[in-house]
Design a protein around this motif. Structure first.
Motif, PDB file in Angstrom:
ATOM      1  N   ASN A  13       0.906  -1.212   0.177  1.00  0.00           N
ATOM      2  CA  ASN A  13       0.118  -0.131  -0.025  1.00  0.00           C
ATOM      3  C   ASN A  13       0.191   1.109  -0.054  1.00  0.00           C
ATOM      4  OD1 ASN A  13       0.950  -0.131   2.680  1.00  0.00           O
ATOM      5  ND2 ASN A  13      -0.765  -1.273   3.213  1.00  0.00           N
ATOM      6  N   THR A  22     -15.041  -6.395  -7.012  1.00  0.00           N
ATOM      7  CA  THR A  22     -13.771  -6.519  -7.629  1.00  0.00           C
ATOM      8  C   THR A  22     -12.921  -5.620  -7.028  1.00  0.00           C
ATOM      9  OG1 THR A  22     -14.492  -4.269  -9.035  1.00  0.00           O
ATOM     10  CG2 THR A  22     -14.803  -6.743  -9.786  1.00  0.00           C
ATOM     11  N   SER A  23     -13.149  -4.524  -6.027  1.00  0.00           N
ATOM     12  CA  SER A  23     -12.056  -3.788  -5.078  1.00  0.00           C
ATOM     13  C   SER A  23     -11.322  -4.493  -4.474  1.00  0.00           C
ATOM     14  CB  SER A  23     -13.152  -2.153  -5.002  1.00  0.00           C
ATOM     15  OG  SER A  23     -14.094  -2.666  -4.135  1.00  0.00           O
ATOM     16  N   VAL A  64     -11.870  -7.951  -3.875  1.00  0.00           N
ATOM     17  CA  VAL A  64     -11.561  -9.399  -4.033  1.00  0.00           C
ATOM     18  C   VAL A  64     -10.249  -9.923  -3.792  1.00  0.00           C
ATOM     19  CG1 VAL A  64     -11.251  -9.014  -6.189  1.00  0.00           C
ATOM     20  CG2 VAL A  64     -12.081 -11.546  -5.407  1.00  0.00           C
ATOM     21  N   ASP A  65      -9.019  -9.017  -4.311  1.00  0.00           N
ATOM     22  CA  ASP A  65      -7.655  -9.425  -4.421  1.00  0.00           C
ATOM     23  C   ASP A  65      -7.073  -8.475  -2.803  1.00  0.00           C
ATOM     24  OD1 ASP A  65      -6.983 -10.093  -6.325  1.00  0.00           O
ATOM     25  OD2 ASP A  65      -6.360  -7.613  -7.534  1.00  0.00           O
ATOM     26  N   ARG A  66      -7.800  -8.704  -2.142  1.00  0.00           N
ATOM     27  CA  ARG A  66      -7.356  -8.372  -0.128  1.00  0.00           C
ATOM     28  C   ARG A  66      -8.857  -9.232   0.406  1.00  0.00           C
ATOM     29  NH1 ARG A  66      -6.498  -2.799   1.549  1.00  0.00           N
ATOM     30  NH2 ARG A  66      -4.687  -3.579   2.981  1.00  0.00           N
ATOM     31  N   MET A  80      -7.545 -16.117   1.685  1.00  0.00           N
ATOM     32  CA  MET A  80      -8.525 -17.380   1.091  1.00  0.00           C
ATOM     33  C   MET A  80      -8.164 -18.523   2.627  1.00  0.00           C
ATOM     34  SD  MET A  80      -6.815 -19.452  -1.582  1.00  0.00           S
ATOM     35  CE  MET A  80      -6.505 -17.948  -2.931  1.00  0.00           C
ATOM     36  N   LEU A 120     -12.636 -17.825  -1.132  1.00  0.00           N
ATOM     37  CA  LEU A 120     -12.283 -16.220   0.092  1.00  0.00           C
ATOM     38  C   LEU A 120     -12.915 -16.115   0.456  1.00  0.00           C
ATOM     39  CD1 LEU A 120     -11.963 -13.995  -3.238  1.00  0.00           C
ATOM     40  CD2 LEU A 120      -9.857 -15.256  -1.878  1.00  0.00           C
ATOM     41  N   ARG A 173     -13.891 -13.967 -13.643  1.00  0.00           N
ATOM     42  CA  ARG A 173     -14.124 -11.877 -13.142  1.00  0.00           C
ATOM     43  C   ARG A 173     -13.584 -11.341 -13.915  1.00  0.00           C
ATOM     44  NH1 ARG A 173      -8.750 -10.616  -8.641  1.00  0.00           N
ATOM     45  NH2 ARG A 173      -9.430  -8.600  -8.794  1.00  0.00           N
ATOM     46  N   GLU A 219     -15.815  -8.108 -13.550  1.00  0.00           N
ATOM     47  CA  GLU A 219     -15.625  -6.494 -13.969  1.00  0.00           C
ATOM     48  C   GLU A 219     -16.372  -5.548 -15.021  1.00  0.00           C
ATOM     49  OE1 GLU A 219     -11.006  -7.607 -14.978  1.00  0.00           O
ATOM     50  OE2 GLU A 219     -10.801  -7.705 -12.436  1.00  0.00           O
TER      51      GLU A 219
END
Length: 218
Positions: free
Chosen positions: A2, A139-140, A142-144, A147, A153, A199, A203
């Motif tokens: 970050n 989408t904002s 999902v990567d955070r 798992m 997730l 995905r 998106e």
């Protein structure tokens, strides 16, 4: 990774726990500490003039919140899940900010990073339709999302919080999630568990575009 100030660990730094629903700091209180999240999810809360509770942001492990850029906290922070956090003094954060600026010239990104999720909410609320907004939220973050051992997730956000964030109702969130499952874009074996199946389409919906056979609005 970050954009926050890199805080050097203190010799006797202790990660403190907070239970789900526990308040870390209150909007309007003197801004005396910075909270560095080590595990779990927190939400930023503001109450409108009319008395409506609004979720203005979600924060995840690695985020620093309560930055002392004003004299008082600009929102209330609450634990969504059980948390681990380290509380840094205002002076400690200022020293880290100055050190970061001297070393690599990073000043404005460090200050603005906490505001990114709040700014993002404004962009999401500009989307036309609950389904589009929900896809933009997913989408904002999902990567955070953590798992699970089975590869799915962990989605710890209650539907009431997602509704408050997206300025809609929990019933609309429920319908939008059901539509995404019917479209085989996601699956949700449990309320707090999500698999992103497609995905690209998620998106696409988030950007307000879809095939003619897709229903974008709820």
């Amino acid at each position: 990774m970050n954009n926050f100030v890199e805080l050097e660990p203190r010799r006797y730094e202790i990660a403190m726990p907070a239970r789900s629903g526990e308040m870390l700091f209150l909007e309007g209180d003197p801004c005396e500490h910075v909270y560095e999240l080590r595990a779990g999810v927190a939400r930023g809360i503001s109450v409108s003039v009319e008395g409506y509770r609004q979720v203005t942001a979600f924060f995840f492990a690695g985020d620093q919140i309560g930055l002392p850029v004003t004299e008082s906290y600009r929102f209330t922070a609450e634990a969504v899940t059980d948390l681990l956090y380290v509380r840094h003094s205002r002076q400690w954060w200022h020293e880290a900010l100055i050190r970061s600026y001297r070393e690599d010239g990073r000043l404005l990104p460090s200050i603005c990073a906490e505001q990114d999720p709040i700014f993002r909410r404004g962009m999401i609320l500009g989307c036309n339709g609950v389904l589009v907004r929900l896809c933009a939220l997913l989408t904002s973050i999902v990567d955070r999302l953590p798992m699970r051992s089975d590869g799915s997730l962990f989605l710890p956000l209650p539907q009431v919080d997602m509704a408050a964030y997206l300025a809609t109702t929990p019933e609309s969130i429920c319908r939008a999630l059901r539509r995404l499952r019917e479209e085989s874009i996601i699956s949700m074996p449990r309320r707090d568990q999500i698999n992103i199946i497609d995905r690209d389409r998620l998106e696409c919906f988030a950007n307000g575009g879809a095939r003619q056979t897709d229903t974008v609005f709820v």
